[in-house]
Design an enzyme around this catalytic site. Structure first.
Site, PDB file in Angstrom:
ATOM      1  N   THR A   1       0.849  -1.181   0.000  1.00 51.81           N
ATOM      2  CA  THR A   1       0.000   0.000   0.000  1.00 51.81           C
ATOM      3  C   THR A   1       0.884   1.230   0.000  1.00 51.81           C
ATOM      4  O   THR A   1       1.868   1.313   0.726  1.00 51.81           O
ATOM      5  CB  THR A   1      -0.961   0.026   1.209  1.00 51.81           C
ATOM      6  OG1 THR A   1      -1.579   1.307   1.254  1.00 51.81           O
ATOM      7  CG2 THR A   1      -0.260  -0.247   2.521  1.00 51.81           C
TER       8      THR A   1
ATOM      9  N   LYS B   1      -6.837  11.078  -2.238  1.00 49.14           N
ATOM     10  CA  LYS B   1      -7.234   9.886  -2.978  1.00 49.14           C
ATOM     11  C   LYS B   1      -7.999  10.292  -4.232  1.00 49.14           C
ATOM     12  O   LYS B   1      -9.117  10.765  -4.157  1.00 49.14           O
ATOM     13  CB  LYS B   1      -8.075   8.978  -2.105  1.00 49.14           C
ATOM     14  CG  LYS B   1      -8.047   7.562  -2.606  1.00 49.14           C
ATOM     15  CD  LYS B   1      -8.552   6.615  -1.575  1.00 49.14           C
ATOM     16  CE  LYS B   1      -8.173   5.197  -1.929  1.00 49.14           C
ATOM     17  NZ  LYS B   1      -8.841   4.245  -1.062  1.00 49.14           N
TER      18      LYS B   1
ATOM     19  N   TRP C   1      -3.730   6.747  -4.592  1.00 49.23           N
ATOM     20  CA  TRP C   1      -3.195   7.719  -3.650  1.00 49.23           C
ATOM     21  C   TRP C   1      -2.223   8.706  -4.281  1.00 49.23           C
ATOM     22  O   TRP C   1      -1.413   8.341  -5.112  1.00 49.23           O
ATOM     23  CB  TRP C   1      -2.439   7.006  -2.529  1.00 49.23           C
ATOM     24  CG  TRP C   1      -3.304   6.206  -1.635  1.00 49.23           C
ATOM     25  CD1 TRP C   1      -3.331   4.841  -1.552  1.00 49.23           C
ATOM     26  CD2 TRP C   1      -4.253   6.676  -0.685  1.00 49.23           C
ATOM     27  NE1 TRP C   1      -4.246   4.451  -0.606  1.00 49.23           N
ATOM     28  CE2 TRP C   1      -4.822   5.555  -0.060  1.00 49.23           C
ATOM     29  CE3 TRP C   1      -4.675   7.946  -0.310  1.00 49.23           C
ATOM     30  CZ2 TRP C   1      -5.800   5.661   0.928  1.00 49.23           C
ATOM     31  CZ3 TRP C   1      -5.649   8.055   0.674  1.00 49.23           C
ATOM     32  CH2 TRP C   1      -6.200   6.922   1.282  1.00 49.23           C
TER      33      TRP C   1
ATOM     34  N   GLU D   1      -4.818  -2.968   4.265  1.00 48.45           N
ATOM     35  CA  GLU D   1      -4.384  -3.608   5.519  1.00 48.45           C
ATOM     36  C   GLU D   1      -5.458  -4.502   6.126  1.00 48.45           C
ATOM     37  O   GLU D   1      -5.200  -5.243   7.052  1.00 48.45           O
ATOM     38  CB  GLU D   1      -4.003  -2.537   6.550  1.00 48.45           C
ATOM     39  CG  GLU D   1      -2.669  -1.870   6.293  1.00 48.45           C
ATOM     40  CD  GLU D   1      -2.784  -0.622   5.430  1.00 48.45           C
ATOM     41  OE1 GLU D   1      -3.741  -0.523   4.630  1.00 48.45           O
ATOM     42  OE2 GLU D   1      -1.903   0.252   5.536  1.00 48.45           O
TER      43      GLU D   1
HETATM   44  P1  ADP Z   1      -9.081   0.626  -0.840  1.00 51.90           P
HETATM   45  O1  ADP Z   1      -8.977   1.763  -1.789  1.00 51.90           O
HETATM   46  O2  ADP Z   1      -9.121  -0.710  -1.482  1.00 51.90           O
HETATM   47  O3  ADP Z   1     -10.221   0.804   0.133  1.00 51.90           O
HETATM   48  P2  ADP Z   1      -6.561   1.549   0.338  1.00 51.90           P
HETATM   49  O4  ADP Z   1      -5.742   0.825   1.328  1.00 51.90           O
HETATM   50  O5  ADP Z   1      -5.934   2.016  -0.914  1.00 51.90           O
HETATM   51  O6  ADP Z   1      -7.749   0.563   0.065  1.00 51.90           O
HETATM   52  O7  ADP Z   1      -7.240   2.805   1.003  1.00 51.90           O
HETATM   53  C1  ADP Z   1      -7.835   2.762   2.269  1.00 51.90           C
HETATM   54  C2  ADP Z   1      -8.285   4.144   2.678  1.00 51.90           C
HETATM   55  O8  ADP Z   1      -9.189   4.678   1.699  1.00 51.90           O
HETATM   56  C3  ADP Z   1      -9.059   4.201   3.964  1.00 51.90           C
HETATM   57  O9  ADP Z   1      -8.227   4.210   5.089  1.00 51.90           O
HETATM   58  C4  ADP Z   1      -9.835   5.498   3.790  1.00 51.90           C
HETATM   59  O10 ADP Z   1      -9.036   6.639   4.078  1.00 51.90           O
HETATM   60  C5  ADP Z   1     -10.150   5.503   2.321  1.00 51.90           C
HETATM   61  N1  ADP Z   1     -11.476   4.915   2.073  1.00 51.90           N
HETATM   62  C6  ADP Z   1     -11.767   3.642   1.726  1.00 51.90           C
HETATM   63  N2  ADP Z   1     -13.082   3.480   1.563  1.00 51.90           N
HETATM   64  C7  ADP Z   1     -13.662   4.677   1.819  1.00 51.90           C
HETATM   65  C8  ADP Z   1     -15.002   5.159   1.827  1.00 51.90           C
HETATM   66  N3  ADP Z   1     -16.021   4.380   1.510  1.00 51.90           N
HETATM   67  N4  ADP Z   1     -15.203   6.456   2.151  1.00 51.90           N
HETATM   68  C9  ADP Z   1     -14.171   7.271   2.467  1.00 51.90           C
HETATM   69  N5  ADP Z   1     -12.891   6.882   2.465  1.00 51.90           N
HETATM   70  C10 ADP Z   1     -12.626   5.597   2.152  1.00 51.90           C
END
Ligand code: ADP
Length: 543
Positions: free
Chosen positions: A186, A440, A445, A329
Site C-alpha cells: 500500500t 485519494k 493515492w 491492511e
Molecule cells: P481501498 O482503496 O481498497 O479501500 P486503500 O488501502 O488504498 O484501500 O485505502 C484505504 C483508505 O481509503 C481508507 O483508510 C480510507 O481513508 C479511504 N477509504 C476507503 N473506503 C472509503 C469510503 N467508503 N469512504 C471514504 N474513504 C474511504
C-alpha cells in the site's frame, strides 16, 4: 475447558478452486483479453491450468514462501496466478502498475520477487525498469506464442508455452493455514510503500464473510471492476469460486461503453469499484439513454460515495448501490451499508442518510474510536475519533518493515487506520476526516508530503503545502499552496512544469495558489486542518 472434537482442517486458497471445479464445474469465467477477443472457459477448465502453472513454477525452482510478482489486469491468466502460485505455498504478489516507477522498483526489490508475470500492456514498463530489479530471474509474458512481442528483456518466457510443457497432475500440498498466500503493497501514506502479507486463513475467512455480506450466491454473475492488483480485487476472485458464481473479468477496458456492453452481454448481476468508475458509467448511460437488464447490486468504496450517485443507481436504474469502507491492511473489506430492522421502515430520503455512511462492521471486525490520548470515545454519531480495528483479516505487522509496524498499532495491538470517524448508535461508521496526509484521486493515492518535498527543491519556493479538495469526477484532487522566496515571483506554469518532470501526470496538482505564509502548529508542523478550512470554497479549474 472441554476441547471440541472437530477436525482441524486448514483453510487453504487451493480448496476454493477445487470446490468450484468439482461442484460448479460448468460455471463460466469470461474475460475481455488484452489481445482483443472475449475468452471464456469454466471452473473445470481453469483448475488443470492452475496445476500446470504450479508444476511450471516448481520446475523453475520456486520454493514455498518465495514471492512471485504480477503486473496484470483482471483476466483469466491473472486468476490462474492467484491459485497456481498460492496453491503450492508460494506468495502471489500483485503489483499496482499505476504507481510511480520508483515505487514499483522499491516494491519488487523489497519483496524480492523471483519471477514477474506481466500482461502485454506492461512489457514496456518492465523493460524500462528491469536493470534495477535484481531479484527477478525471469519475466513471463501473459500471452500465447502468436502474440509474443519483440522485447529487450534479457530472460523472457511465454505464459502459454510454459503451461503447455507441463502435466496437470498435481495434488495441492497441505500446510499451515497461517502461511502467506499473497502480498500487496500500500502506498497509502508517506514514505516507502508497505507490504501487507495475507495468509490463507485470512483470505478464506475474509472471502466467506464478504460473500455473505454482499449476499452472493451461485445465481450471481459477478464482475470486479476494482483491479486484481488492488487488495485482491476486494476478495472477488476468491468469493466467486466459493459461491459458484460466474466471474466476468473486464481486462483493461474501464470506460462506460465497454463496461455497459460487457454487463449486458454476460448478464452481470453484481459488480464493485470506486466512485470514479461508476460516474463514467452513469454518464454513458444517461447520454445514450441506456438501462441495465440484469445488474442488481453494486459495491462502491475506496472513497466516499456521493448522494447523487446512489440515487441515480437506485431510482433511475433499479440497482442497489452498497457503500463500503476498507483498507489494503484489512484484506480490504471492513464495513458495508447493511440496513435492517427499523431502518428499513424509514422513508426513502431518511434511508439515504445511512446509505451514505461507510456502513456497519462485518462480522469478525472489531472497531473502536479513540481520541488523541488513546481514550475511547462514544459511539453516539457525533464524537469523533481515530478508527482502530482488529480482526482475523487485519494485519498484525507490515512485511519486513519494523518502523512502519511500530507506528501502526496501539499498546493492545489494535491497528490504527488513520481515518477519523464517528459511529452512530445503530453502528454505522462515518469517515469525517483523515490523519494520513494523502489525497485519494479516482481510487489511487497521491502523497501530499512527496509533492511538498519536491517543491522545496525549487529555487524560487520557500515552503509548500498540498491539500485535497473535493472533485466531482475523481473524488479528490490536489491543490498546491506555495510561499515564494523573498523577491521571487514564480509562475503557476513554471511550478507545474517543474513538478511534471518528477511526477506522473495524474498526480500533478489541479491548481496552484501563492500565499505569503502558511499556518503552523506550536511544534512547527504544517496545520493542514486550517488550510483545508481556508481553502474549503476554492474552486478547482478542473471541477
Ligand atoms: P481501498 O482503496 O481498497 O479501500 P486503500 O488501502 O488504498 O484501500 O485505502 C484505504 C483508505 O481509503 C481508507 O483508510 C480510507 O481513508 C479511504 N477509504 C476507503 N473506503 C472509503 C469510503 N467508503 N469512504 C471514504 N474513504 C474511504
Amino acid at each position: 475447558m472441554l476441547r471440541g472434537l472437530m477436525m482441524d482442517r486448514p483453510l487453504l486458497v487451493s480448496s476454493l478452486i477445487d470446490y468450484a471445479a468439482r461442484y460448479h464445474g460448468g460455471t463460466e469465467i469470461v474475460s475481455r483479453t488484452i489481445e482483443g477477443p472475449i475468452h471464456r472457459y469454466s471452473y473445470a477448465d481453469a483448475l488443470p491450468r492452475t496445476k500446470q502453472l504450479a508444476n511450471a513454477l516448481r520446475r523453475l525452482g520456486m520454493k514455498p514462501g518465495d514471492r512471485i510478482g504480477t503486473l496484470g489486469w483482471n483476466g483469466f491468466r491473472h486468476f490462474e496466478l492467484y491459485y497456481g502460485i498460492s496453491g503450492i505455498g508460494l506468495v502471489c504478489h500483485t503489483i499496482n502498475p499505476r504507481l510511480f516507477t520508483d515505487q514499483i522498483t522499491y516494491i519488487v526489490n523489497h519483496a524480492a520477487d523471483r519471477l514477474l508475470f506481466v500482461d502485454l500492456t506492461f512489457v514496456p514498463l518492465v523493460e524500462k525498469l528491469v536493470n534495477q530489479l535484481s531479484p527477478v530471474e525471469a519475466v513471463v509474458i501473459m500471452t500465447d506464442r502468436a502474440h509474443m512481442p519483440q522485447t529487450t528483456l534479457p530472460k523472457v518466457l511465454c505464459y502459454e508455452d510454459l503451461l503447455a510443457a507441463e502435466s496437470d497432475e498435481l495434488t495441492w500440498p497441505e500446510f499451515d493455514e497461517n502461511d502467506a498466500s499473497s502480498l500487496c503493497y500500500t502506498s497509502g501514506t508517506t514514505g516507502n510503500p508497505k507490504g501487507v502479507l495475507y495468509s490463507h486463513r485470512s483470505t478464506v475467512l475474509h472471502g466467506l464473510v464478504t460473500a455473505l455480506a454482499m449476499e452472493m450466491t451461485n445465481r450471481d454473475v459477478i464482475c470486479p471492476i476494482v483491479p486484481m492488483f488492488h487488495a485482491n480485487a476486494w476478495a472477488i476472485p476468491y468469493l466467486a469460486p466459493m459461491c459458484g458464481a460466474k466471474l466476468v473479468l473486464p481486462g483493461a477496458a474501464y470506460d462506460g461503453a465497454s463496461l455497459h456492453a460487457l454487463f449486458e452481454a454476460e448478464g452481470v448481476t453484481s459488480t464493485s469499484g470506486v466512485p470514479t468508475v461508476w460516474l463514467a458509467l452513469l454518464r454513458h448511460m444517461e447520454d445514450n439513454k441506456l438501462t441495465f437488464s440484469t445488474l442488481k447490486r453494486l459495491l462502491v468504496g475506496g472513497s466516499a460515495v456521493p448522494l447523487a450517485m446512489v440515487k441515480s443507481f437506485e431510482e433511475t436504474h433499479g440497482v442497489r448501490a452498497t457503500h463500503g469502507w476498507g483498507m489494503t491492511e484489512m484484506s480490504p473489506v471492513g464495513s458495508l451499508v447493511m440496513l435492517s430492522g427499523k431502518l428499513l421502515d424509514l422513508p426513502k430520503e431518511r434511508q439515504y442518510d445511512y446509505k451514505l455512511k461507510q456502513g456497519r462492521a462485518l462480522y469478525c471486525v472489531d472497531m473502536k474510536l479513540v481520541d488523541a490520548e488513546g481514550n475511547e470515545v462514544a459511539h453516539d454519531g457525533a464524537s469523533r475519533g481515530e478508527l482502530l480495528v482488529r480482526g482475523p483479516w487485519v494485519i498484525s505487522g507490515y512485511y519486513n518493515d519494523q518502523a512502519a509496524t511500530d507506528a501502526a498499532f496501539d499498546k493492545d495491538g489494535w491497528f490504527r487506520t488513520g481515518d477519523v470517524c464517528t459511529i452512530c448508535p445503530e453502528g454505522f461508521l462515518q469517515v469525517v476526516d483523515r490523519h494520513k496526509d494523502v489525497i485519494k484521486s479516482g481510487g489511487e493515492w497521491i502523497s501530499s508530503i512527496d509533492i511538498e518535498n519536491m517543491m522545496i527543491g525549487h529555487p524560487d519556493i520557500a515552503e509548500a503545502a498540498v491539500i485535497g479538495l473535493p472533485h466531482p469526477k475523481w473524488a479528490e484532487r490536489p491543490l498546491l499552496i506555495v510561499v515564494p522566496k523573498a523577491g521571487r515571483t514564480p509562475t503557476r506554469e513554471a511550478v507545474l512544469d517543474y513538478l511534471s518532470e518528477r511526477l506522473a501526470k495524474w498526480m500533478l496538482p489541479d491548481d496552484v495558489v501563492f500565499v505569503p505564509e502558511l499556518p503552523h502548529t506550536a511544534t512547527g508542523k504544517l496545520q493542514k486542518t486550517k488550510l483545508r478550512e481556508q481553502f474549503r470554497d476554492h474552486k478547482l479549474p478542473t471541477a
